[in-house]
Design an enzyme around this catalytic site. Structure first.
Site, short mmCIF file in Angstrom:
data_model
loop_
_atom_site.label_atom_id
_atom_site.label_comp_id
_atom_site.label_asym_id
_atom_site.label_seq_id
_atom_site.Cartn_x
_atom_site.Cartn_y
_atom_site.Cartn_z
N ASP A 1 0.86 -1.18 0.00
CA ASP A 1 0.00 0.00 0.00
C ASP A 1 0.90 1.23 0.00
OD1 ASP A 1 0.94 0.38 2.55
OD2 ASP A 1 -0.95 0.00 3.56
N GLY B 1 -0.72 5.84 2.59
CA GLY B 1 -1.78 6.85 2.74
C GLY B 1 -2.72 6.55 3.89
N ASP C 1 -2.70 8.25 -1.87
CA ASP C 1 -4.04 8.86 -1.84
C ASP C 1 -4.34 9.37 -0.45
OD1 ASP C 1 -4.13 6.33 -0.62
OD2 ASP C 1 -6.27 6.14 -1.02
N ASP D 1 -7.91 -7.71 0.86
CA ASP D 1 -6.97 -7.94 1.96
C ASP D 1 -7.62 -7.47 3.25
OD1 ASP D 1 -5.41 -5.23 3.16
OD2 ASP D 1 -6.54 -4.96 1.30
#
Length: 376
Positions: free
Chosen positions: A92, A95, A146, A271
């Site tokens: 990831d 964020g 993000d 996930d």
């Protein structure tokens, strides 16, 4: 080699496919165990591969950046070599972790300044920095930086946040195009759809993300406290727009029934920390329902842990023994329960895939979801 190939589409949106990375193939729909700090909590890599049958795992940009640091990561030759895992990895962008540090972060157009939860030192994540770290980690699939909005979220805040995420995406793409991979294997960037629970914002975001032309796409900002029905509604609306020929990843989801419902809405990848987190608190997911192994009722139950389970722990240990370990606060309890839950989650998506291929997924889902939800 094509990155994503759809093998079978059901009568609705559910589909069975295959993702091909330089570290191996992934049969979808797939559940990805979360290995936040280069480790799926309490589980050996050998167990993940041979017993749980994980096909891809997650690493976390924020946590790995702070510890062991990128110097160590690069000296090791990337995350695959560092943790001795030769199958695919997804990272990831950091964020969500930065979002969860709401009391110790400062947002700007440039990026996010935040305070380390380890030693209080200050750091700055920009879209470019997130991309650089993920290059250094070397995941096969990595996420655009993000901003994840909380729930509930005011409309204007959600809109402003979404627009910032879109501007940051352009910077992520520009950086990755200018800076190639460093470990000799292909890395693929997935952008993230945002927009909270507002249909019009989600549709705008899904269109912007689709136009980016990435090899796969993610849906973020769900499973952050909103009701399940809202999550399903937004997922349904977004998968109507995201390209059908590319994998769709619903981030941070969820319970076994969330997973099956999401597959039914056209999701390929999921996930969640739930199987391991709940395992550490004695909650086991099974095909018969949910078990709390601390309950008195299991005290004299000498039957196998799970007669329908696929992992060695299900055959080798009894319910009474695992309850004893939990009551005694033995570390082994958490290990056994984690292996069981993860193996169950991987079996769940494997069986779902079989039903998609057989053509009776929705009928099967309707019959199995109420059973999965019941408390034993």
């Amino acid at each position: 080699m094509k990155f994503f190939n759809i093998e079978k589409t059901s009568e609705g949106k559910a589909r069975a496919g295959e993702i091909t990375t330089d570290h191996g193939k992934i049969q979808t729909p797939i559940f990805m165990p979360v290995g936040t700090v280069a480790s799926v909590k309490t589980v050996h890599q050998r167990e993940l591969k041979e017993d749980i049958k994980a096909q891809i795992i997650l690493g976390n940009t924020y946590h790995l950046y702070l510890r062991p640091t990128m110097d160590i990561m690069q000296e090791a030759g990337g995350l695959h070599k560092f943790m001795n895992w030769d199958l695919p990895i997804l990272t990831d962008s950091g964020g969500f972790q930065v979002f969860s540090l709401s009391k110790s972060r400062k947002m700007s157009e440039e990026g996010v300044k935040f305070k380390s939860h380890i030693d209080g030192s200050y750091h700055m994540f920009t879209p470019e920095k997130s991309m650089e770290i993920q290059r250094q980690i070397g995941a096969d699939i990595f996420m655009a930086f993000d901003e994840c909005t909380p729930y509930p979220c005011e409309y204007n805040q959600a809109k402003t946040s979404m627009e910032l995420t879109h501007r940051w995406l352009k910077r992520c793409i520009d950086w990755t195009e200018e800076n190639k991979e460093i470990y000799g294997h292909k890395q693929r960037l997935f952008p993230i759809v945002q927009g909270s629970t507002y249909s019009d914002l989600r549709k705008i975001s899904a269109e912007v993300i689709s136009e980016a032309g990435a090899e796969g796409n993610a849906i973020g900002g769900l499973s952050v406290g909103e009701p399940e029905e809202e999550m399903y509604r937004i997922t349904d609306e977004v998968t109507d727009i995201l390209p059908k020929d590319k994998p769709r990843y619903l981030m941070g989801v969820g319970t076994p029934w969330n997973i099956l419902e999401s597959i039914g809405l056209g999701i390929d990848m999921m996930d969640c920390v739930m199987p391991t987190r709940n395992a550490r608190n004695a909650m086991l997911f099974t095909w018969q329902g949910v078990m709390n192994l601390k309950n008195e009722k299991w005290k004299r139950d000498f039957s196998p842990l799970d007669e329908f389970g696929t992992s060695y722990v299900d055959r080798e240990y009894t319910k009474a023994y695992l309850r004893h370990l939990f009551v005694s606060k033995e570390y082994l309890a958490k290990q056994i329960a984690s292996v069981h839950n993860l193996a169950f989650y991987l079996d769940l998506v494997k069986v779902a895939r079989e039903h998609i291929i057989a053509g009776d997924f929705y009928e099967w889902k309707k019959s199995v979801v109420p059973v999965l939800r019941q408390r034993l």
